[in-house]
Design a protein around this motif. Structure first.
Motif, short mmCIF file in Angstrom:
data_model
loop_
_atom_site.label_atom_id
_atom_site.label_comp_id
_atom_site.label_asym_id
_atom_site.label_seq_id
_atom_site.Cartn_x
_atom_site.Cartn_y
_atom_site.Cartn_z
N THR A 33 0.83 -1.21 0.00
CA THR A 33 0.00 0.00 0.00
C THR A 33 0.86 1.26 0.00
O THR A 33 0.34 2.35 -0.15
N PHE A 34 2.19 1.10 0.16
CA PHE A 34 3.10 2.24 0.15
C PHE A 34 3.54 2.62 -1.27
O PHE A 34 4.30 3.56 -1.45
N LEU A 35 3.07 1.89 -2.28
CA LEU A 35 3.39 2.23 -3.66
C LEU A 35 2.54 3.42 -4.09
O LEU A 35 1.37 3.51 -3.75
N THR A 36 3.15 4.30 -4.85
CA THR A 36 2.47 5.50 -5.33
C THR A 36 2.48 5.50 -6.85
O THR A 36 3.51 5.23 -7.47
N ILE A 37 1.34 5.83 -7.44
CA ILE A 37 1.24 5.97 -8.89
C ILE A 37 1.51 7.43 -9.22
O ILE A 37 0.72 8.31 -8.87
N ASN A 38 2.64 7.70 -9.88
CA ASN A 38 3.02 9.08 -10.21
C ASN A 38 2.23 9.63 -11.38
O ASN A 38 1.63 10.69 -11.29
N ARG A 39 2.27 8.92 -12.48
CA ARG A 39 1.59 9.40 -13.68
C ARG A 39 1.30 8.22 -14.60
O ARG A 39 1.89 7.15 -14.47
N VAL A 40 0.38 8.46 -15.53
CA VAL A 40 0.02 7.46 -16.52
C VAL A 40 0.09 8.14 -17.88
O VAL A 40 -0.54 9.17 -18.09
N GLU A 41 0.88 7.57 -18.78
CA GLU A 41 0.98 8.09 -20.15
C GLU A 41 0.23 7.15 -21.07
O GLU A 41 0.61 5.99 -21.24
N VAL A 42 -0.85 7.66 -21.67
CA VAL A 42 -1.69 6.86 -22.56
C VAL A 42 -1.29 7.14 -24.00
O VAL A 42 -1.13 8.31 -24.39
N ALA A 43 -1.12 6.07 -24.78
CA ALA A 43 -0.78 6.23 -26.19
C ALA A 43 -1.96 6.85 -26.94
O ALA A 43 -3.12 6.69 -26.55
N ALA A 44 -1.67 7.54 -28.03
CA ALA A 44 -2.71 8.25 -28.78
C ALA A 44 -3.77 7.31 -29.34
O ALA A 44 -4.94 7.69 -29.48
N ASP A 45 -3.39 6.07 -29.66
CA ASP A 45 -4.36 5.12 -30.21
C ASP A 45 -5.05 4.28 -29.13
O ASP A 45 -5.78 3.35 -29.44
N LEU A 46 -4.80 4.60 -27.87
CA LEU A 46 -5.37 3.90 -26.71
C LEU A 46 -4.97 2.43 -26.62
O LEU A 46 -5.62 1.65 -25.93
N ALA A 47 -3.90 2.04 -27.29
CA ALA A 47 -3.48 0.64 -27.25
C ALA A 47 -2.71 0.34 -25.97
O ALA A 47 -2.87 -0.74 -25.40
N TYR A 48 -1.89 1.26 -25.52
CA TYR A 48 -1.04 1.02 -24.37
C TYR A 48 -1.06 2.22 -23.43
O TYR A 48 -1.32 3.35 -23.85
N ALA A 49 -0.73 1.94 -22.18
CA ALA A 49 -0.54 3.00 -21.19
C ALA A 49 0.61 2.60 -20.29
O ALA A 49 0.67 1.46 -19.82
N LYS A 50 1.53 3.53 -20.09
CA LYS A 50 2.65 3.31 -19.17
C LYS A 50 2.27 3.91 -17.82
O LYS A 50 1.90 5.08 -17.74
N VAL A 51 2.38 3.09 -16.77
CA VAL A 51 2.04 3.53 -15.43
C VAL A 51 3.33 3.60 -14.62
O VAL A 51 4.00 2.59 -14.45
N TYR A 52 3.69 4.80 -14.16
CA TYR A 52 4.93 5.00 -13.43
C TYR A 52 4.66 4.91 -11.92
O TYR A 52 3.81 5.62 -11.38
N VAL A 53 5.40 4.01 -11.27
CA VAL A 53 5.18 3.68 -9.86
C VAL A 53 6.43 4.07 -9.07
O VAL A 53 7.55 3.78 -9.49
N SER A 54 6.22 4.69 -7.91
CA SER A 54 7.35 5.03 -7.05
C SER A 54 6.96 4.81 -5.59
O SER A 54 5.81 4.55 -5.26
N SER A 55 7.96 4.91 -4.73
CA SER A 55 7.75 4.76 -3.30
C SER A 55 9.05 5.14 -2.60
O SER A 55 10.10 5.25 -3.24
N PHE A 56 8.96 5.31 -1.29
CA PHE A 56 10.17 5.54 -0.51
C PHE A 56 10.66 4.24 0.11
O PHE A 56 11.55 4.23 0.95
#
Length: 128
Positions: A33-56
């Motif tokens: 539960t200590f993982l944080t989702i920083n940002r999500v980059e969605v591809a223009a064609d909606l095929a893929y999304a990169k989810v960036y995860v960080s934590s201390f």
């Protein structure tokens, strides 16, 4: 899809994933539960999304958490796709993001340098 709409969709996905993590709906024991989702980059064609995860957390635990999220990606996709009304839901891939931790460490280094500089300046003015 327009850039603004992609950013808005990314924020919606980010919020839903964060909710799944915080409410412990993802049953994989590697996902903390200590993982944080920083940002999500969605591809223009909606095929893929990169989810960036960080934590201390230590780097090893973050990598284990990302592996757990990648293995639960199908569950996460289906859970979110039921809530959002879009024609095509992107395939999620989770990536460890150390930028927050690096930024925090950099600020700490700068603060230490400033404190050392102030101490040197104080010693020079006391000596005169």
């Amino acid at each position: 899809m327009g850039e603004f709409r992609l950013a808005k969709l990314g924020e919606q996905i980010r919020g839903e994933i964060a909710l799944l993590i915080s409410t412990q709906k993802i049953k994989d024991p590697r996902v903390s539960t200590f993982l944080t989702i920083n940002r999500v980059e969605v591809a223009a064609d909606l095929a893929y999304a990169k989810v960036y995860v960080s934590s201390f957390l230590p780097e090893g635990q973050i990598l284990k958490g990302v592996a757990g999220l990648n293995s639960a990606a199908g569950f996460i996709q289906s859970s979110i796709a039921k809530k959002l009304t879009i024609r095509k839901f992107p395939k999620l891939s989770f990536i460890a993001d150390s930028s927050v931790k690096e930024g925090f460490e950099m600020v700490n280094k700068l603060n230490r340098l400033e404190a050392e500089e102030n101490e040197i300046h104080r010693q020079q003015t006391d000596g005169q």
